[in-house]
Design a protein around this motif. Structure first.
Motif, PDB file in Angstrom:
ATOM      1  N   GLY A   1       0.943  -1.243   0.285  1.00 43.78           N
ATOM      2  CA  GLY A   1       0.027  -0.011   0.034  1.00 43.78           C
ATOM      3  C   GLY A   1       0.800   1.290  -0.084  1.00 43.78           C
ATOM      4  N   VAL A   2       0.149   2.483  -0.140  1.00 44.58           N
ATOM      5  CA  VAL A   2       0.711   3.702  -0.037  1.00 44.58           C
ATOM      6  C   VAL A   2       0.005   4.492   0.693  1.00 44.58           C
ATOM      7  N   HIS A   3       0.765   5.577   1.650  1.00 49.78           N
ATOM      8  CA  HIS A   3       0.369   6.400   2.584  1.00 49.78           C
ATOM      9  C   HIS A   3       0.627   7.807   2.060  1.00 49.78           C
ATOM     10  N   LEU A   4      -0.262   8.555   2.046  1.00 48.12           N
ATOM     11  CA  LEU A   4      -0.089   9.848   1.211  1.00 48.12           C
ATOM     12  C   LEU A   4      -0.848  10.966   2.048  1.00 48.12           C
ATOM     13  N   GLU A   5      -0.193  12.123   1.957  1.00 46.48           N
ATOM     14  CA  GLU A   5      -0.945  13.271   2.473  1.00 46.48           C
ATOM     15  C   GLU A   5      -1.226  14.189   1.281  1.00 46.48           C
ATOM     16  N   LEU A   6      -2.421  14.346   1.316  1.00 48.36           N
ATOM     17  CA  LEU A   6      -3.007  14.807  -0.075  1.00 48.36           C
ATOM     18  C   LEU A   6      -4.517  15.511   0.313  1.00 48.36           C
ATOM     19  N   THR A   7      -5.034  16.372  -0.637  1.00 52.64           N
ATOM     20  CA  THR A   7      -6.259  16.968  -0.446  1.00 52.64           C
ATOM     21  C   THR A   7      -6.972  17.092  -1.746  1.00 52.64           C
ATOM     22  N   GLY A   8      -8.198  17.207  -1.689  1.00 53.32           N
ATOM     23  CA  GLY A   8      -9.053  17.460  -2.804  1.00 53.32           C
ATOM     24  C   GLY A   8      -9.047  18.663  -3.371  1.00 53.32           C
ATOM     25  N   GLU A   9      -8.390  19.704  -2.727  1.00 54.68           N
ATOM     26  CA  GLU A   9      -8.280  21.217  -3.165  1.00 54.68           C
ATOM     27  C   GLU A   9      -7.211  21.481  -3.987  1.00 54.68           C
ATOM     28  N   ALA A  10      -7.447  22.706  -4.614  1.00 51.58           N
ATOM     29  CA  ALA A  10      -6.395  23.027  -5.992  1.00 51.58           C
ATOM     30  C   ALA A  10      -5.371  23.686  -5.031  1.00 51.58           C
ATOM     31  N   VAL A  11      -4.639  23.270  -4.379  1.00 51.16           N
ATOM     32  CA  VAL A  11      -3.608  23.810  -3.459  1.00 51.16           C
ATOM     33  C   VAL A  11      -2.244  23.780  -4.492  1.00 51.16           C
ATOM     34  N   THR A  12      -1.440  24.602  -3.895  1.00 48.52           N
ATOM     35  CA  THR A  12      -0.061  24.462  -4.303  1.00 48.52           C
ATOM     36  C   THR A  12       0.871  24.385  -2.949  1.00 48.52           C
ATOM     37  N   GLU A  13       1.203  23.445  -3.070  1.00 47.03           N
ATOM     38  CA  GLU A  13       2.023  23.188  -2.048  1.00 47.03           C
ATOM     39  C   GLU A  13       3.251  21.969  -2.059  1.00 47.03           C
ATOM     40  N   CYS A  14       3.117  21.029  -2.890  1.00 43.51           N
ATOM     41  CA  CYS A  14       4.037  20.109  -3.462  1.00 43.51           C
ATOM     42  C   CYS A  14       4.324  20.915  -4.761  1.00 43.51           C
ATOM     43  N   VAL A  15       5.774  20.693  -5.178  1.00 46.72           N
ATOM     44  CA  VAL A  15       6.346  21.130  -6.605  1.00 46.72           C
ATOM     45  C   VAL A  15       6.360  20.050  -7.575  1.00 46.72           C
ATOM     46  N   GLY A  16       6.428  20.255  -8.765  1.00 49.25           N
ATOM     47  CA  GLY A  16       6.666  19.335  -9.682  1.00 49.25           C
ATOM     48  C   GLY A  16       5.325  18.483 -10.132  1.00 49.25           C
ATOM     49  N   GLY A  17       5.393  17.557 -10.845  1.00 50.49           N
ATOM     50  CA  GLY A  17       4.013  17.041 -11.404  1.00 50.49           C
ATOM     51  C   GLY A  17       3.782  17.420 -12.871  1.00 50.49           C
ATOM     52  N   SER A  18       2.891  17.080 -13.473  1.00 49.21           N
ATOM     53  CA  SER A  18       2.442  17.303 -15.002  1.00 49.21           C
ATOM     54  C   SER A  18       2.015  18.744 -15.120  1.00 49.21           C
ATOM     55  N   GLU A  19       1.604  19.388 -13.806  1.00 49.69           N
ATOM     56  CA  GLU A  19       1.244  20.601 -13.801  1.00 49.69           C
ATOM     57  C   GLU A  19       2.636  21.675 -14.089  1.00 49.69           C
ATOM     58  N   GLY A  20       3.525  21.180 -13.780  1.00 54.50           N
ATOM     59  CA  GLY A  20       4.792  22.010 -13.794  1.00 54.50           C
ATOM     60  C   GLY A  20       4.993  22.977 -12.833  1.00 54.50           C
ATOM     61  N   LEU A  21       4.537  22.801 -11.478  1.00 52.12           N
ATOM     62  CA  LEU A  21       4.743  23.854 -10.427  1.00 52.12           C
ATOM     63  C   LEU A  21       6.004  23.835 -10.009  1.00 52.12           C
ATOM     64  N   ASP A  22       6.441  25.143  -9.871  1.00 53.55           N
ATOM     65  CA  ASP A  22       7.807  25.234  -9.172  1.00 53.55           C
ATOM     66  C   ASP A  22       7.508  26.135  -7.803  1.00 53.55           C
TER      67      ASP A  22
END
Length: 423
Positions: free
Chosen positions: A366-387
């Motif tokens: 399994g995996v254990h993740l800290e996540l939210t269903g909201e459109a936040v910008t707290e972690c960088v990277g991913g396909s959105e290209g957040l920096d």
């Protein structure tokens, strides 16, 4: 009884028959007890689980970090604010985030109980009223994915899932399948405040159908067997800072029948792991213990093998669930002091966990993740290209650690599913 049903599901996970998805906020706030935020997390966990079912080819057990994940351990009891020392924010059930509300307030424990109960009741009501009904269309919008090759892979998975659901509806296979109308969703939190947890612990009858050790040395019939259950959540875990073998947390947790998690970080010697399990699970109940590894992408390859070997050489081999927490070991600060996590580091730790387990004849459960269903910008990277510049744009909402937003969390599910398919 919901806790006993979860124990049966986790038994399947430990035996390799199911996969465990656990996720939610780093630290819940009382303000999160509202319909919009609760529903957004339910829907996100549902979508992620569908993707993982597609990839792993097995059922997914869903556990939310909700309805009680208020208290947070902190590395320092104090912090500096405008040139003065104030108490660190330790969670809504202890003190407030505002500097003026940092004094611990016992009445917040009562508020925590109210908000936990209200959240749990709303989850049950939402599930029974069809929020997870797979006959309803799901939002699989992939416009944020910038790389066409990655987007094509995601679209292949989405098309396969939607076509499968459409086929079942066409042939009528869904009409009698209640599993398409609702899902099981369990709640969890870290069992940090023992006074609070103890007050919600009850001695209750164990249902005869529950998987329990067969021996009843006192002559009690199994149907009359009673055990202590923590009724504040279905699943609780012991943090990396509170797992001392002779500590109060281990003493409390060894006495409850709930399934429990044990965080394992870089500071855990391999020689200490099995003795802890001997205390927490002396009967070697399958699925009772979930080992939540949290090393960091740069350390997992040097630390995980020794922990796997220790379990394989013990009587606990085949009884535990190995779960990867790729969040806590990958937290870092930007030059401006903002805490963040890089999506690529999170993915790397999960991928390495899958590889190492396979190489050692084990498997990631399994995996254990800290996540939210909201459109936040707290972690960088991913396909959105957040920096890092995006962290300063007002989308950083966490009062504790950074969380994956809904697009990043779903993307991680796609990539893990792809890893299962390749395996």
């Amino acid at each position: 009884m919901e806790i006993c049903k979860l124990k049966e599901r986790l038994r399947d996970v430990a035996l390799g028959k199911a996969f465990l998805l656990q996720g939610g906020d780093c630290a819940e706030l009382f303000d999160y007890c509202n319909s919009g935020m609760i529903e957004s997390k339910i829907k996100l966990l549902l979508q992620m689980s569908l993707v993982l079912i597609y990839g792993a080819g097995k059922p997914v057990v869903r556990i939310a970090r909700m309805a009680g994940q208020f208290a947070k351990p902190r590395s320092s009891p104090t912090e500096q604010y405008n040139g003065r020392t104030i108490t660190a924010f330790r969670g809504d059930n202890i003190n407030g985030y505002s500097p003026e509300e940092r004094n611990p307030d016992p009445s917040r424990l009562v508020s925590a109980y109210f908000h936990s109960a209200a959240t749990s009741n709303y989850i049950r009501a939402s599930l029974s009223s069809g929020i997870a009904d797979l006959h309803s269309p799901l939002d699989w919008e992939l416009g944020h994915v910038k790389e066409e090759c990655i987007k094509a892979k995601y679209e292949t998975i989405v098309n396969s899932i939607t076509e499968s659901l459409r086929f079942m509806k066409t042939v009528g296979a869904d009409s009698a399948a209640s599993s398409l109308e609702t899902v099981e969703l369990y709640t969890s939190h870290e069992g940090l405040l023992l006074e609070y947890e103890q007050s919600l612990t009850r001695q209750l009858k164990t249902p005869p159908s529950a998987h329990q050790p067969q021996a009843h040395t006192n002559g009690t019939h199994p149907s009359e067997h009673k055990q202590y259950y923590n009724t504040s959540a279905h699943f609780l875990w012991i943090g990396d800072r509170t797992r001392q073998p002779n500590g109060a947390h281990i003493e409390y947790f060894r006495g409850i029948a709930n399934p429990i998690g044990l965080k394992i970080g870089p500071s855990m010697p391999a020689s200490e792991l099995v003795p802890l399990l001997d205390i927490l699970n002396p009967s070697h109940e399958i699925g009772k213990i979930t080992l939540i590894t949290r090393y960091g992408a740069s350390k997992i390859s040097s630390l995980l093998p020794a922990h796997i070997s220790a379990i394989q050489a013990s009587a606990h081999d085949g009884t535990v669930i190995w779960q990867c927490d790729p969040m806590h070991g990958n937290t870092r600060s930007t030059p401006t002091g903002t805490k963040t996590r890089h999506f690529e580091s999170i993915l790397s730790e999960v991928s390495d966990a899958m590889r190492i387990h396979k190489e050692m004849g084990s498997f990631l459960g399994g995996v254990h993740l800290e996540l939210t269903g909201e459109a936040v910008t707290e972690c960088v990277g991913g396909s959105e290209g957040l920096d890092e510049e995006d962290l300063e744009g007002g989308g950083y909402k966490s009062f504790c650690d950074p969380r994956l937003n809904e697009k990043q969390a779903l993307e991680l599910a796609f990539l893990v599913a792809g890893g299962f398919r390749e395996k």
